[in-house]
Design an enzyme around this catalytic site. Structure first.
Site, PDB file in Angstrom:
ATOM      1  N   LYS A 161       0.881  -1.181   0.000  1.00  0.00           N
ATOM      2  CA  LYS A 161       0.000   0.000   0.000  1.00  0.00           C
ATOM      3  C   LYS A 161       0.907   1.215   0.000  1.00  0.00           C
ATOM      4  O   LYS A 161       2.033   1.157   0.505  1.00  0.00           O
ATOM      5  CB  LYS A 161      -0.885  -0.003   1.253  1.00  0.00           C
ATOM      6  CG  LYS A 161      -2.131   0.817   1.116  1.00  0.00           C
ATOM      7  CD  LYS A 161      -3.259   0.056   0.439  1.00  0.00           C
ATOM      8  CE  LYS A 161      -4.419   0.976   0.110  1.00  0.00           C
ATOM      9  NZ  LYS A 161      -5.592   0.245  -0.379  1.00  0.00           N
ATOM     10  N   ASP A 201      -6.870   4.248  -4.710  1.00  0.00           N
ATOM     11  CA  ASP A 201      -7.546   4.154  -3.406  1.00  0.00           C
ATOM     12  C   ASP A 201      -8.132   5.549  -3.190  1.00  0.00           C
ATOM     13  O   ASP A 201      -8.350   6.283  -4.166  1.00  0.00           O
ATOM     14  CB  ASP A 201      -6.546   3.749  -2.301  1.00  0.00           C
ATOM     15  CG  ASP A 201      -7.230   3.403  -0.979  1.00  0.00           C
ATOM     16  OD1 ASP A 201      -7.773   2.296  -0.867  1.00  0.00           O
ATOM     17  OD2 ASP A 201      -7.245   4.252  -0.053  1.00  0.00           O
TER      18      ASP A 201
END
Ligand code: NDP
Length: 489
Positions: A161, A201
């Site tokens: 991430k 995201d």
């Protein structure tokens, strides 16, 4: 055997068949002694000490390991090989300076990150978040969740991430472009189609992926599938935009069908109005449900008549094209009520409306204990997480105590990364599947995740416990793969 000296490294005593676990810090943490039995409290003390000031990461680790106790009790080899400590430690964290210039010529300094959490199942894979709240702890929590989620998809993907504390809100396209270029100026050396494949995201959608991809291509002189969520005409997959929201509703439908029910006629509360929320609303409509709400960080709308196809098209244009605020929905449709956000309330009134199902699709910890109590009082029987960790641990406890069906994000929102995996496959074989093909594969993956969660939960005597099933199924796959690959796994 309890060792009391501070600072010794963890040690496994084969002779006495005991793992003596000696974390590094205070006397309280030294009580981390594992005799082939997993001690949750000791482990959580260790996590607190080793990863200080990262509350979201602690929360995610606590939620996972609290449910893994029965698994670890049956698998001493995981304790002996220190899988719990290894799985929470990122393989690599990259942090870097991002300097860019706004439209007035002012210079800004942001911080960029990539947390490369686990490559045991495949190249690192997970989104990039651009939001002022981004910090290393939040990205570690998201990367940790991604480990289990990606494992559940059954596709060969590790976990990562990344992102930045840059706020795209209110910035011109040119400013976002200059920021994305500056971000990729550093990130490019750490990613690659077989190394690490970021996606979107919060704050990173099609526009941002376009700028990031363009810059990567320019610097490396390579047109490769290094990012997912790309435009359809330059390597993207059909259904990727819709995948997380669609997958969430496919999963919820499976949950209801397993109880002889369906989404048809169900009143649904949805939070957020970004990528996940918009396509969740669309799929609820297609399945015959009635979406009643949408929100952004400024407030929410409640439409007692339901968000229909036309209203949905208005919302998509508002959020995706005009980058407006959800408040405008109530100005356009007077039957809807707009309520501004009021953090001082201590709860979000969006969750206090009567409904059958709830889909939190905005951000972490947006549903607290009080919200959960309101959901129960309002008749909600199913909560499925579109966002990552939107429900606090206390909220999940309320659902459990009241028999609400609850699906954690790592299972319910895995459709996004699953179609990212399908995008990688299409890029590798240089083929673009049609819409139907991708949608069928997405539905199959969501059905498989649902079955796997139930199967593992049943096996451990916890029938219908999706939280346990998702954590245990994901963990077992990753942990056995780590054992297979030895200490570098
Ligand atoms: P978007 O940026 O498209 O949308 C986010 C939405 O949530 C916006 O409506 C935003 O409002 C709202 N929001 C964000 N932060 C807050 C906050 N602190 N308080 C209130 N509202 C907030 O993001 P996505 O839809 O892509 O992501 C939403 C969630 O889903 C995240 O948790 C993400 O990690 C998760 N997720 C996303 C996937 C994907 O494929 N995109 C895949 C799996 C999970 P505003 O515009 O006012 O900020």
């Amino acid at each position: 055997m309890i060792m009391k000296s501070i600072g010794k490294i963890p040690h496994v005593s084969q002779k006495c068949e005991r793992t003596v676990w000696m974390p590094l810090f205070s006397p309280r943490q030294i009580n981390c002694v594992l005799t082939m039995q997993f001690s949750l409290n000791s482990f959580l003390d260790y996590v607190q000490a080793r990863h200080p000031h990262e509350p979201e990461f602690h929360q995610a680790v606590t939620e996972v390991f609290a449910s893994l106790v029965p698994v670890l009790e049956k698998k001493p080899e995981f304790i002996r090989e220190r899988i719990p400590e290894r799985i929470i430690e990122p393989e690599r964290i990259i942090s870097f300076r991002v300097v860019w210039e706004d439209d007035e010529g002012r210079v800004h300094v942001n911080r960029g990150y990539r947390v490369q959490m686990s490559s045991v199942l495949g190249p690192y894979k997970g989104g990039l978040r651009f939001h002022p709240s981004v910090n290393q702890g939040i990205l570690k929590f998201l990367a940790f969740e991604q480990v289990f989620k990606n494992a559940l998809t059954g596709l060969p993907m590790g976990a990562g991430k990344g992102g930045s504390d840059f706020d795209p809100k209110g910035r011109s396209d040119r400013e976002v472009m200059r920021f994305a270029y500056a971000f990729m100026n550093e990130l490019f050396r750490h990613i690659g189609k077989d190394t690490d494949i970021p996606a979107g995201d919060i704050g990173v959608g099609g526009r941002e992926i376009g700028y990031l991809f363009g810059k990567y291509k320019k610097i490396t002189n390579q047109f490769t599938g290094v990012l997912t969520g790309k435009g359809i005409s330059w390597g993207g997959s059909l259904i990727r935009t819709e995948a997380t929201g669609f997958g969430l509703i496919y999963f919820a439908q499976e949950m209801l069908v397993s109880r002889g029910d369906s989404l048809k006629g169900k009143r649904c509360l949805v939070s957020g109005s970004g990528n996940v929320a918009l396509y969740a609303i669309k799929k609820i409509l297609e399945m015959g449900g009635t979406p009643l709400t949408a929100s952004d960080s400024s407030g929410y709308i409640y439409d007692p008549k339901g968000i229909d196809e036309d209203k949905w098209a208005f919302l998509v244009d508002l959020k995706e094209n005009r980058r407006g605020r959800v408040k405008e929905y109530a100005e356009r449709y007077p039957e809807a009520v707009y309520t501004p956000a009021n953090p001082e309330l201590g709860y979000n009134p969006l969750w206090a409306h009567e409904a059958d199902c709830a889909f939190p699709c905005a951000t972490q910890n947006e549903v607290n204990k009080k919200d959960a109590e309101h959901l129960v009082a309002g008749g909600v029987k199913l909560v499925a997480e579109g966002a990552n960790m939107p429900c606090t641990i206390e909220a999940v406890d309320v659902f459990k105590e009241n028999g609400v069906m609850y699906a954690p994000g790592k299972a319910a929102n895995a459709g996004g990364v699953a179609v990212s995996g399908l995008e990688m496959t299409q890029n590798s074989i240089r083929i673009a599947w049609d819409r139907e093909e991708v949608d069928i594969r997405l539905q199959r993956i969501m059905r498989n995740i649902h079955e796997e969660c139930l199967r593992v939960a049943e096996k451990y005597g916890k029938p219908g416990d999706y939280l346990f099933g998702a954590n245990a199924a994901g963990f077992l796959k990753v942990a056995y793969s780590m054992l297979d690959q030895g200490l570098v796994g």
